[in-house]
Structures are given as structure tokens and as C-alpha cells.
Enzyme design. Sequence first.
Site, PDB file in Angstrom:
ATOM      1  N   ASP A  25     -32.835  52.295  49.901  1.00 23.53           N
ATOM      2  CA  ASP A  25     -33.989  51.410  50.023  1.00 23.53           C
ATOM      3  C   ASP A  25     -34.881  52.017  51.098  1.00 23.53           C
ATOM      4  O   ASP A  25     -34.569  51.944  52.281  1.00 23.53           O
ATOM      5  CB  ASP A  25     -33.508  50.003  50.413  1.00 23.53           C
ATOM      6  CG  ASP A  25     -34.669  49.054  50.711  1.00 23.53           C
ATOM      7  OD1 ASP A  25     -35.836  49.457  50.534  1.00 23.53           O
ATOM      8  OD2 ASP A  25     -34.399  47.911  51.123  1.00 23.53           O
ATOM      9  N   LYS A  86     -44.697  53.961  54.932  1.00 26.76           N
ATOM     10  CA  LYS A  86     -44.712  53.658  53.499  1.00 26.76           C
ATOM     11  C   LYS A  86     -46.090  53.176  53.042  1.00 26.76           C
ATOM     12  O   LYS A  86     -46.482  53.382  51.896  1.00 26.76           O
ATOM     13  CB  LYS A  86     -43.657  52.596  53.200  1.00 26.76           C
ATOM     14  CG  LYS A  86     -43.422  52.314  51.730  1.00 26.76           C
ATOM     15  CD  LYS A  86     -42.252  51.371  51.568  1.00 26.76           C
ATOM     16  CE  LYS A  86     -42.017  50.974  50.118  1.00 26.76           C
ATOM     17  NZ  LYS A  86     -40.857  50.064  50.015  1.00 26.76           N
ATOM     18  N   GLU A 184     -37.809  47.563  43.174  1.00 30.34           N
ATOM     19  CA  GLU A 184     -37.049  46.796  44.165  1.00 30.34           C
ATOM     20  C   GLU A 184     -36.562  45.442  43.636  1.00 30.34           C
ATOM     21  O   GLU A 184     -35.392  45.100  43.825  1.00 30.34           O
ATOM     22  CB  GLU A 184     -37.886  46.619  45.442  1.00 30.34           C
ATOM     23  CG  GLU A 184     -37.986  47.912  46.241  1.00 30.34           C
ATOM     24  CD  GLU A 184     -39.132  47.907  47.251  1.00 30.34           C
ATOM     25  OE1 GLU A 184     -39.749  46.841  47.442  1.00 30.34           O
ATOM     26  OE2 GLU A 184     -39.399  48.963  47.844  1.00 30.34           O
ATOM     27  N   ASP A 206     -39.814  38.457  47.890  1.00 32.67           N
ATOM     28  CA  ASP A 206     -39.488  39.542  48.823  1.00 32.67           C
ATOM     29  C   ASP A 206     -40.497  39.566  49.966  1.00 32.67           C
ATOM     30  O   ASP A 206     -41.617  40.051  49.811  1.00 32.67           O
ATOM     31  CB  ASP A 206     -39.489  40.874  48.054  1.00 32.67           C
ATOM     32  CG  ASP A 206     -39.168  42.061  48.949  1.00 32.67           C
ATOM     33  OD1 ASP A 206     -39.084  41.900  50.184  1.00 32.67           O
ATOM     34  OD2 ASP A 206     -38.997  43.172  48.406  1.00 32.67           O
TER      35      ASP A 206
END
Lengths: 631, 178
Positions: A25, A86, A184, A206
Site C-alpha cells: 500500500d 503521492k 485500493e 476511505d
Amino acid sequence: MALLQISEPGESTAPHEHRLAAGIDLGTTHSLVASVRSGAADILPGADGSRILPSVVRYSDQAVIVGAEALKNAHEDPLNTIISVKRFMGRGADDIAADDHHYRIINSDNSGVPRIQTCQGDKSAVEISAEILRVLRSRAEATLGGELTGAVITVPAYFDDAQRQATKDAARLAGLHVLRLLNEPTAAAVAYGLDKNPTGTYAIYDLGGGTFDISILSLESGVFQVMATAGDSALGGDDMDLKIAYWIMGQAGLEQKPGAGDWRQIVMASRRAKEALTDNEQTSIAIKLSAGSAWQGEFSRQQFNDLVDPLIDKTIMPCRRALRDAGLTVDTIDGVVLVGGSTRVPRVRERVLEFFGQEALSDINPDEVVAIGAALQADVLAGNKPDGEMLLLDVIPLSLGIEIMGGMVERIVPRNSTIPIARAQEFTTYKDGQTAMAIHVLQGERELVQDCRSLARFELRGIPPMAAGAARIRVTYQVDADGLLNVSAREEISGVSAEIEVKPSYGLSDGEIERMLRDSIEHAREDMDARNLQEQRVDADRLLEALHAALAQDGDALLDTLERVRIDEAMSNLSRARDGQDLDWIKQAVDELDKASSEFAARRMDAGIRAALRGHTLEEIGDLSSAAKKE
Amino acid sequence: MQPGVGKNYFELFGLPARFDVDLPGLNNRYRSLQQQFHPDRFASGSEQERRMAMELTASINEGLRVLRNPLARARYLLELAGISVNDETDTAMNPAFLMEQMEWREQLDAVRSGPADDAGPVLQSLSKDVNNAFNRRVDQLRTELNNDDLSAARTHVRELQFLDKLKMQIEEIEESLF
């Protein structure tokens, strides 16, 4: 006719050996690596026992420091400490300028690839992410005691082609073989074993450090499909920290934001307070600034809830939108899964319960659930579970199109198409004697070129002069199982063709990756050669192993003597080449064997199609007319 | 050299090449083929296997899309019979059909520019009319294709393309309203 025996695909290569595979992840705030050991998936900790690796990279004069240590000293060296990289993946200099960050971004080579200036030179997001992946890889290899066969890396469901490609490039740079890029939310659903249910509709909520995503997944007969996603790419636990930090500023009587180092210290204290309030109703905060002033105070959960409620409101809106896009109402959702550390905040759980009207699944640590799901999938893909039924079919999140006259976009692959997919469309020239055609590849849902994301441009040249409208140019879009695109164009009358692996405008060229790989290895030249030779040998061995098994099973049934001799010769040639040191010879021998055996491989697959359908054919005999259903 | 090449989508799924398709059977076959050939099944295999698996799975996915949808399936059956539906040298349409189309399109434009409150009932009745026209033609198409009356089938496929576009536009307006 004798029945042909077809082996289970993926089983042909060394079925008994347990292959080491990991799920990664690669998160905005932190990253994790997990693997399946003795049947269960678990996080692989670092040497210090930490399960989470903060996604922080610090370039110092002597070294590259990744993780907790880089984070701890971030306030001392904010310009060389890269946090939340990211957000920059697959983005252009223009996209980044709009973001709130303090780095010195430059566009040094005019390639459109933005780089961050550090004391070790200018670094792209791909290079910085590769540093994080390298650490995760060595964690995994140290814990598992061997080299990884490959890894499944997770990406947000809304990631476009450029962002997916950037992630894959970073993995390659870190020396990781990517088994699959996995969405994800799908990984989270797998971690909870939802793939074992026959059917269902799930919402994956999330809330991470810097991003919020809501995804609606549907599951039907082993096929997972992302039905809708929505979210906010600039909303997360970090924003909660900032809310507290500004509150502290007010309480401490600071009229303007202090310097970068002091500010970061306040933000860290805010984060600790937020975490303390998960299990406590009250906490105290103490700040000491570099100028000598200090502040200390109490902070309650009620105060915190009031501060963050407006932020949580901003997550509920996308939930509504995603449900509407999926054409569903709240009461049709069979389960809600919580992902991301910020879902630990009690207020978030209350609000999610309130909106969905049901308790969310949260038994698995929300920081770890995505990595756990990725590890389960990696184990299957590495071939450790040949009888595994799980198959995750992904869809492409955004439509792919091509620019046509008038700045319009013609859609070629619509969003939500199951991948892999190949789609072709024919175009023609608009001027007499036109010899070249510009092909502009776009991604997005809008009709105008300017509203879509430009992925690549290339030209088909050498079209023989013809009258306008006479040429027949067939453009083919092919999207692989990772969601990565390949575009080719061919003029059908003359046979002129051009092809491009869509390297997104902000991505890296193969040459650049090669150079970076070389730079990253200390004794550059020889090591690079040794590594290339090693990789080529692995490729050769895979092909030889697969063919040995295939020939033993179907060689007699599917090949005549001459064909068999040709393949055998090409195989022994490759065996000799792989034992030698000549890289080019191995490459050439692999190509030759590939050619000699591809007809055989195609026949095996055709036989496999018949075998796969055999059960279905039997059940339908004599039942053809009654089985036909009216639409 | 590709597996499944030279096979049409009906052959790929082992189904008879005709308009009536057993949809649950099609879905079961699709899953069996995916289970066996999805590139994930070859994640540790050779480059050659992965390439072929990707190409084959792409055909399987496209095949499902075409065979599942009555309009795409009819168009595909005509193509297999060597009849081009959208050949630009033959674009004649039935005048009565075109009149009806124009009326419907005018209604749709009126909804677009009119007050949102009035849109609901108008869209509902329009949607019903268009769907009825669509389903009626699908029934006619079934008879024509079963009787090899390909020229009549071509006419109805072309009309269905118009109706399909209209259905999509109605849905788009509905989405923007609610």
C-alpha cells in the site's frame, strides 16, 4: 476424438515452490508491506518493529532517509524532506502549482516532468516514491528471507493512466516486478473476504491522511466491479491537524503563521492531540517555539468534534454523489468498509453510521486493510494458490478518446469497460494528398479536448498521397489488466503503421528509467550489466519452464514432427545461450523461441477454450430453443 | 498468431450464431473463460503467455459486450453476413419514421429549455413511447433474422440506432434533473 488435457494456467511453472510475493500500500501519508505466511496475511514490520512506514523521504548531504526518522526531523529541514509525494505522481508542473506546498518545483529539462529541488539534485515524484518502495522491498526480503517474485501495488480507484504508469515506473525503479496494480477499495474488500460472498454491493469509505475516497463496488459471481467513485483529493486527517493547529495559534495569541520549522512542530502536536482523543475525552497540548515563547492548554473531544464536523460534511457529499452515479440508494448497500487511519476518529464513525444506517466493518486495522488485501491477491497471482477461485476484474475509471476535427473528443473506450480491452475505430484524411496524421490520445468524460486530460500525441507518417477521405486509418486502443494503455495506428490500404506505448505526458521515458536504474546502483556499469543478464536469464527460464510443461502435456497431440523439431531446436539454443554471458544472444534466442512456439501456444489456448466450454455445451444439448430468453 | 483469432464471437463463446441468445448461459461461459484466461492467471508465466492471455481476454470482454446487447448483436450478425449497416451509399430512411423522430426530438428540446418542474411527466411519457418503439423493432428484428430477411433487418437495425441515441439523451436529461 481424444480429449486434450489442459493444465490449469499458471500451474505449469514449478507448482510446488512457494513464491515470495508481497502486497504494498503506497499511501499518501504512510506505506505498508504485507505478505501471506502460513496461510494468513500479515504486515511485515521493519527492523525496529514498526508496521507503518511514513511516506516521507529526506535527502541529506550524506544519505537518503526514509520513514519515521525522516518525519521526526522534518521540521529541521523542510525543503529537503518530501512529504505526501503521492499527490505529485503523474502530475504536470501546472497541476502541482495549484497545490499548497512549500517545495521548490522546477521544470529543468522542459519535459513537463516537474522535479523537486533537493540538496541531492532535482528529484521527480517517481524517483522519490521509488525510495519508499525500495525500503518496503528490503523489509519484505529481510523478513521473508529471499528475493520477491513480485508485488501487488495498490492505487486509488480514480487514478488515471498517467498516475498508474508513474506508480509502475516507481516500482520498476525500485527493482520490483509488479504482478498487478490493484484498486485500493477492491483490496479492502478482499481483505474482508467479501469476494467469497455470491453477490453484494459495498461502500468503501476511505479517509486517509490527505485524501478522501468513496467507492461503490458490486460483486457478482466472483467479479468485482467498481460502480462509482467520488472523493476529494485534498481532504484528510492532515486537514484535521491543520484545524487544530490554527485553533492553537488563536489560543496562543500568534497573529501570523510562524516559520516552517515552528509551524511543523505545532502541526505535529495537533496530530498527537487528535490521536489522543480517539480513546480519551480530554488531552493537553504543549508547544515551545524557537523564539522562546511557549503555550500549554487543554483540548476536549467536543471541541475537536466542532472543529472537524465541517470537514466530515465534505466527505458525506461525495457519498451521496457516488450512490447517485451508481444508481443506488443507501438502503441497497450490503456493507460498509472503513479504510484509512482517519476513520479511527470517533466522530467520523458516528457520521458514517448515521449516513449509511449501519455499523461499518472495522475489525481489521484501517491503516493495514489495503495492504492485507493486496497481499492476499499477490499470493494468488504468484501462483501459490493454483485452485484459488478469486478473480478480480477491474474496469477502466475514465473514458479514453481521440481528438477529431474541431477540438472535439471521440470516445473509443467508454469508462467502466471491463479490462483488458481492445477497441478499434477507423478514421480518414481530410485533405487531398495528406501524408501524415496526428493522433492525440485523451482521457476524460467531456466533449472538448481542452476539458480532457492529454495522455499522449504521436504521428502516423508515410501515408501514400490519396484523395481526401480515401485513406482508411485504423486506430486501436488496447488497455491491459493494470489499466495501462497502448495505442497503435495503421493505414489499411498501404499497411503503414505506427505504435506508441502511452507514456503519459508527465511520465518518464524508458531511457530515463534505465539511466536512473544505473545511477541508483553504486558500481554502475558492471552491476548494471550483471543485473540485465540476470533479468534476461529469469525471462529465459520462465519461457523454458512453461514450454517444458506445455510440451509434456500437449506436445504430442498438438504438434507434428517438424513443428516439434523446430521448437526443440530453439529450446536447446536458448538453454545454451542462457548458460553463457552474451546478453544479446539470450535476447535473440528468446525471440526465436517465442516465434517458433507461438503457434503452439495459440493452439493450446484454443484447446483450452473448448475445454472451458465443454461443461456448458453438455448442459445445453436439446435445450437450445427453450434456453433462449427474450430480452 | 493469436488464440481465438479467426473465430467470431459466437464461436468464441461456443454459441449458435443467431439472434436469440441464452443470456444466463452467456454469462456463465464468460466467467469460465475469464477464470481460465485472465492475465492474472499468468502473472508468473512467460511473456508469451501473458501477451496471448491479454489479447484473448480483450476479445472475450468485447465479445460479451456485443452479444449481450440486442442492437450490437444484430449489427454483428449482419456484419458476419457481409452486410454493412452504416454504409454511406445507402442512407435512405422511412419518411414516417423520420417524422416521428423529429417530433420526439422537438419534445426533448422543449424539455431542455423549459422549466424543470414540468420536465418529469413529459420525460416519462416520452421515455415510454421511445422504449415501446425500441422493443417493437427488436421483436421484428428477431423474426427477420430468424427468417434470413436481411435487408429488412438492416432497415430496423438502422432505426434502432436512432432510437438508442434518443434513449441515451433522455437518460442524460433525467440524470441532470434528479
